[in-house]
Design a protein around this motif. Structure first.
Motif, mmCIF file in Angstrom:
data_model
loop_
_atom_site.group_PDB
_atom_site.id
_atom_site.type_symbol
_atom_site.label_atom_id
_atom_site.label_comp_id
_atom_site.label_asym_id
_atom_site.label_seq_id
_atom_site.Cartn_x
_atom_site.Cartn_y
_atom_site.Cartn_z
ATOM 1 N N THR A 13 0.854 -1.191 0.000
ATOM 2 C CA THR A 13 0.000 0.000 0.000
ATOM 3 C C THR A 13 0.893 1.246 0.000
ATOM 4 O O THR A 13 2.076 1.156 0.355
ATOM 5 C CB THR A 13 -0.865 0.038 1.269
ATOM 6 O OG1 THR A 13 0.027 0.084 2.387
ATOM 7 C CG2 THR A 13 -1.778 -1.168 1.378
ATOM 8 N N PHE A 40 0.701 6.769 -5.524
ATOM 9 C CA PHE A 40 0.218 5.599 -6.249
ATOM 10 C C PHE A 40 1.367 4.603 -6.339
ATOM 11 O O PHE A 40 2.479 4.968 -6.705
ATOM 12 C CB PHE A 40 -0.155 6.094 -7.651
ATOM 13 C CG PHE A 40 -0.778 5.062 -8.512
ATOM 14 C CD1 PHE A 40 -2.155 4.926 -8.549
ATOM 15 C CD2 PHE A 40 0.003 4.222 -9.281
ATOM 16 C CE1 PHE A 40 -2.736 3.969 -9.354
ATOM 17 C CE2 PHE A 40 -0.575 3.258 -10.083
ATOM 18 C CZ PHE A 40 -1.952 3.142 -10.119
ATOM 19 N N TYR A 49 -5.559 0.293 -19.496
ATOM 20 C CA TYR A 49 -5.666 0.424 -18.041
ATOM 21 C C TYR A 49 -4.356 0.137 -17.326
ATOM 22 O O TYR A 49 -3.529 -0.645 -17.802
ATOM 23 C CB TYR A 49 -6.704 -0.568 -17.503
ATOM 24 C CG TYR A 49 -8.096 -0.272 -17.975
ATOM 25 C CD1 TYR A 49 -8.949 0.543 -17.238
ATOM 26 C CD2 TYR A 49 -8.564 -0.808 -19.179
ATOM 27 C CE1 TYR A 49 -10.234 0.822 -17.686
ATOM 28 C CE2 TYR A 49 -9.843 -0.536 -19.637
ATOM 29 C CZ TYR A 49 -10.672 0.281 -18.883
ATOM 30 O OH TYR A 49 -11.930 0.559 -19.332
ATOM 31 N N GLU A 51 -3.161 -0.542 -12.965
ATOM 32 C CA GLU A 51 -3.716 -0.747 -11.619
ATOM 33 C C GLU A 51 -2.690 -0.378 -10.580
ATOM 34 O O GLU A 51 -1.489 -0.369 -10.858
ATOM 35 C CB GLU A 51 -4.034 -2.239 -11.410
ATOM 36 C CG GLU A 51 -5.211 -2.722 -12.184
ATOM 37 C CD GLU A 51 -5.436 -4.227 -11.990
ATOM 38 O OE1 GLU A 51 -4.805 -4.821 -11.087
ATOM 39 O OE2 GLU A 51 -6.223 -4.773 -12.764
ATOM 40 N N ASP A 52 -3.167 -0.105 -9.359
ATOM 41 C CA ASP A 52 -2.211 0.022 -8.260
ATOM 42 C C ASP A 52 -2.119 -1.336 -7.563
ATOM 43 O O ASP A 52 -2.764 -2.312 -7.965
ATOM 44 C CB ASP A 52 -2.569 1.179 -7.319
ATOM 45 C CG ASP A 52 -3.808 0.910 -6.480
ATOM 46 O OD1 ASP A 52 -4.382 -0.195 -6.587
ATOM 47 O OD2 ASP A 52 -4.190 1.803 -5.705
ATOM 48 N N GLN A 54 -3.263 -2.341 -4.937
ATOM 49 C CA GLN A 54 -4.470 -2.825 -4.261
ATOM 50 C C GLN A 54 -5.573 -3.150 -5.253
ATOM 51 O O GLN A 54 -6.713 -3.371 -4.871
ATOM 52 C CB GLN A 54 -4.952 -1.763 -3.269
ATOM 53 C CG GLN A 54 -3.979 -1.569 -2.143
ATOM 54 C CD GLN A 54 -4.078 -0.172 -1.566
ATOM 55 O OE1 GLN A 54 -3.627 0.799 -2.171
ATOM 56 N NE2 GLN A 54 -4.702 -0.065 -0.420
ATOM 57 N N ARG A 56 -6.835 -1.141 -7.571
ATOM 58 C CA ARG A 56 -7.643 -0.025 -8.106
ATOM 59 C C ARG A 56 -7.248 0.184 -9.556
ATOM 60 O O ARG A 56 -6.063 0.247 -9.889
ATOM 61 C CB ARG A 56 -7.368 1.261 -7.318
ATOM 62 C CG ARG A 56 -8.083 1.339 -6.002
ATOM 63 C CD ARG A 56 -8.008 2.746 -5.431
ATOM 64 N NE ARG A 56 -6.638 3.222 -5.364
ATOM 65 C CZ ARG A 56 -6.299 4.510 -5.229
ATOM 66 N NH1 ARG A 56 -7.229 5.434 -5.190
ATOM 67 N NH2 ARG A 56 -5.019 4.869 -5.147
ATOM 68 N N ARG A 57 -8.277 0.297 -10.426
ATOM 69 C CA ARG A 57 -8.025 0.308 -11.862
ATOM 70 C C ARG A 57 -8.210 1.707 -12.430
ATOM 71 O O ARG A 57 -9.175 2.395 -12.080
ATOM 72 C CB ARG A 57 -9.081 -0.618 -12.475
ATOM 73 C CG ARG A 57 -8.653 -1.330 -13.682
ATOM 74 C CD ARG A 57 -9.558 -2.537 -13.902
ATOM 75 N NE ARG A 57 -9.198 -3.097 -15.176
ATOM 76 C CZ ARG A 57 -9.964 -3.070 -16.248
ATOM 77 N NH1 ARG A 57 -11.167 -2.545 -16.197
ATOM 78 N NH2 ARG A 57 -9.529 -3.595 -17.373
ATOM 79 N N PHE A 58 -7.336 2.111 -13.328
ATOM 80 C CA PHE A 58 -7.407 3.448 -13.926
ATOM 81 C C PHE A 58 -7.385 3.354 -15.439
ATOM 82 O O PHE A 58 -6.562 2.634 -16.005
ATOM 83 C CB PHE A 58 -6.220 4.302 -13.464
ATOM 84 C CG PHE A 58 -6.284 4.650 -12.010
ATOM 85 C CD1 PHE A 58 -6.787 5.867 -11.590
ATOM 86 C CD2 PHE A 58 -5.876 3.732 -11.057
ATOM 87 C CE1 PHE A 58 -6.877 6.172 -10.243
ATOM 88 C CE2 PHE A 58 -5.957 4.027 -9.703
ATOM 89 C CZ PHE A 58 -6.451 5.248 -9.297
ATOM 90 N N GLY A 375 -11.245 6.872 -11.208
ATOM 91 C CA GLY A 375 -10.449 5.862 -11.916
ATOM 92 C C GLY A 375 -10.096 6.231 -13.344
ATOM 93 O O GLY A 375 -10.049 5.366 -14.225
ATOM 94 N N LYS A 407 -17.779 8.918 -16.879
ATOM 95 C CA LYS A 407 -17.050 9.393 -15.695
ATOM 96 C C LYS A 407 -16.792 10.895 -15.790
ATOM 97 O O LYS A 407 -16.860 11.617 -14.803
ATOM 98 C CB LYS A 407 -15.760 8.600 -15.517
ATOM 99 C CG LYS A 407 -16.081 7.160 -15.107
ATOM 100 C CD LYS A 407 -14.877 6.336 -14.769
ATOM 101 C CE LYS A 407 -15.337 5.026 -14.124
ATOM 102 N NZ LYS A 407 -14.237 4.064 -13.958
#
Ligand SMILES: Cc1ncc(COP(=O)(O)O)c(C=O)c1O
Length: 416
Positions: A13, A40, A49, A51-52, A54, A56-58, A375, A407
């Motif tokens: 994290t 991040f 995409y 992800e981090d 954890q 989380r998707r961007f 995201g 979004k």
């Protein structure tokens, strides 16, 4: 195990990252990113995409200025890297190979006119520095004309063209004989160019400050003035090249042939560091006196040549879809601008590059934060926080375009 995971149960994290590794990084940078709410820790990245750690998707609508234009870990590019690493290493900067030959031949064929000779280097700024050295060496002149509010990188010659401010002033004095011209203003260039000018350095669209698109006849006039005075025309394609303006190269968008084309970022598909200068042969005549006037240990990589060739072919394959993709994105943006015009004052487009003009810097920055929370990664211009720029991946699918628009609408609703 994915990038950033120490084992399957303990995701790295941001808090754990800071605790264990924070002291090894530039503290000011960590604090600034944390304060913006963007700290991040990178996990997997695939297609449009990332992800981090954890999960989380961007959706990546920045693509690091085009570095990830082919999407993250584009399968064709990754395959070329894997095949390259199975048999090659970097190779030697003194020797030649089939991989190097194939890349140089491809570049000569896919760039306009007499651009024929390739010099790979590692970063875009290194490529800009090399182009300026070649201009000074081949013309035996020293004056360099560059656009106001330009960004060409952070090394010596490139930094000498940067707009005054935080990124440059602390390193003064920089290289002498660099002079600004007003971007898009041919009369200003005509007044400043002379037989002392070694080169004029321009982007096909000035990307960093405000995404300024020059008048339609600008580059024809720039070319004419360079021919008249013997100055070299260097076009920086680090952002505008490789499909970003809908054409393979930004200079094709204007139908102009430079003496030197500088490319980087997405050039090697986001999996390998490689940039290049492609020149007309006469820019190198002065090298005949001493062929090793410039060298860079990690420049002419065999693995990089294979990866870059695959990335170029993949970019060419995607070109036919870009006009329709850009039209759809533009239509959605204009609809949103019609609905939320108090926050979003304007939408501008050049090919697959978009600028969103917000009411002010605070609104632009609030929009970035809201989108990140939803995201989606978008960025503001480093010189104009009221302008948000979109460099969508060229592989974007309709569902991803729709996700972006939904979004964005949700973020704009919160702002108005
Ligand atoms: C137009 C332009 N030229 C050159 C560069 C420098 O590239 P690099 O960061 O690889 O040195 C950049 C980087 O963002 C750029 O935007």
């Amino acid at each position: 195990m994915t990038r950033g995971m120490t084992d399957s149960t303990s995701a790295l994290t941001p808090e754990r990252f800071l605790e264990r590794f924070g002291r090894y990084f530039n503290r000011g940078r960590i604090d600034a990113i944390t304060n913006l709410g963007f700290l991040f820790v990178e996990g997997r990245a695939d297609g449009a995409y990332f992800e981090d750690t954890q999960g989380r998707r961007f959706l990546d609508m920045w693509c690091m200025g085009g570095t990830f234009s082919l999407g993250h870990r584009n399968p064709a590019v990754v395959r070329a890297a894997e095949a390259g690493l199975a048999s090659d290493d970097f190779g030697s900067l003194f020797f030649f190979s089939e991989a190097k030959g194939l890349l140089a031949e491809k570049l000569a064929r896919c760039t306009p006119g007499r651009l024929e000779t390739t010099h790979p280097v590692v970063t875009g700024a290194e490529a800009i520095d090399l182009a300026i050295k070649l201009a000074r060496g081949s013309t035996r002149r020293s004056a360099i004309l560059h656009a106001d509010h330009a960004y060409h990188g952070c090394t010596g010659f490139a930094l000498s063209m940067m707009a005054r401010g935080e990124m440059r002033d602390f390193a003064e004095p920089l290289v002498p004989d660099f002079h600004e011209i007003r971007y898009g203003d041919a009369a200003d260039l005509a007044a400043k160019i002379s037989d002392r000018t070694a080169a004029v350095v321009l982007e096909a669209v000035r990307t960093d400050a405000d995404m300024a698109v020059p008048p339609a006849d600008y580059f024809a006039e720039v070319r004419r003035l360079c021919d008249e005075t013997g100055a070299k025309l260097i076009i920086d394609e680090v952002v505008c090249g490789l499909g970003r303006l809908g054409t393979l190269w930004g200079c094709e968008y204007w139908g102009v042939e430079p003496d030197m084309l500088v490319t980087g970022k997405g050039f090697s598909g986001g999996v390998f560091p490689m940039s290049a200068v492609v020149t007309r042969p006469e820019c190198l005549d002065f090298f005949a006196e001493s062929p090793y006037r410039t060298i860079s240990s990690y420049a002419w990589s065999n693995v990089g040549a294979r990866v870059t060739l695959a990335a170029l072919e993949e970019t060419e394959r995607l070109l036919p879809r870009l006009a329709a993709l850009g039209d759809t994105i533009e239509a959605n943006l204009r609809t949103l601008q019609g609905r939320y015009g108090t926050a979003l004052r304007g939408v501008r487009r050049a090919g697959m590059m978009f600028a969103l003009d917000f009411a002010d810097a605070a609104t632009g920055m609030a929009f970035l934060g809201l989108m990140f929370g939803l995201g989606v990664l978008v960025v503001a211009s480093s010189q104009r926080l009221d302008i948000v720029k979109l460099y969508p991946p060229l592989i974007l699918e309709p569902a991803e375009v729709a996700e972006f628009s939904e979004k964005m609408e949700s973020a704009l609703k919160s702002l108005t």
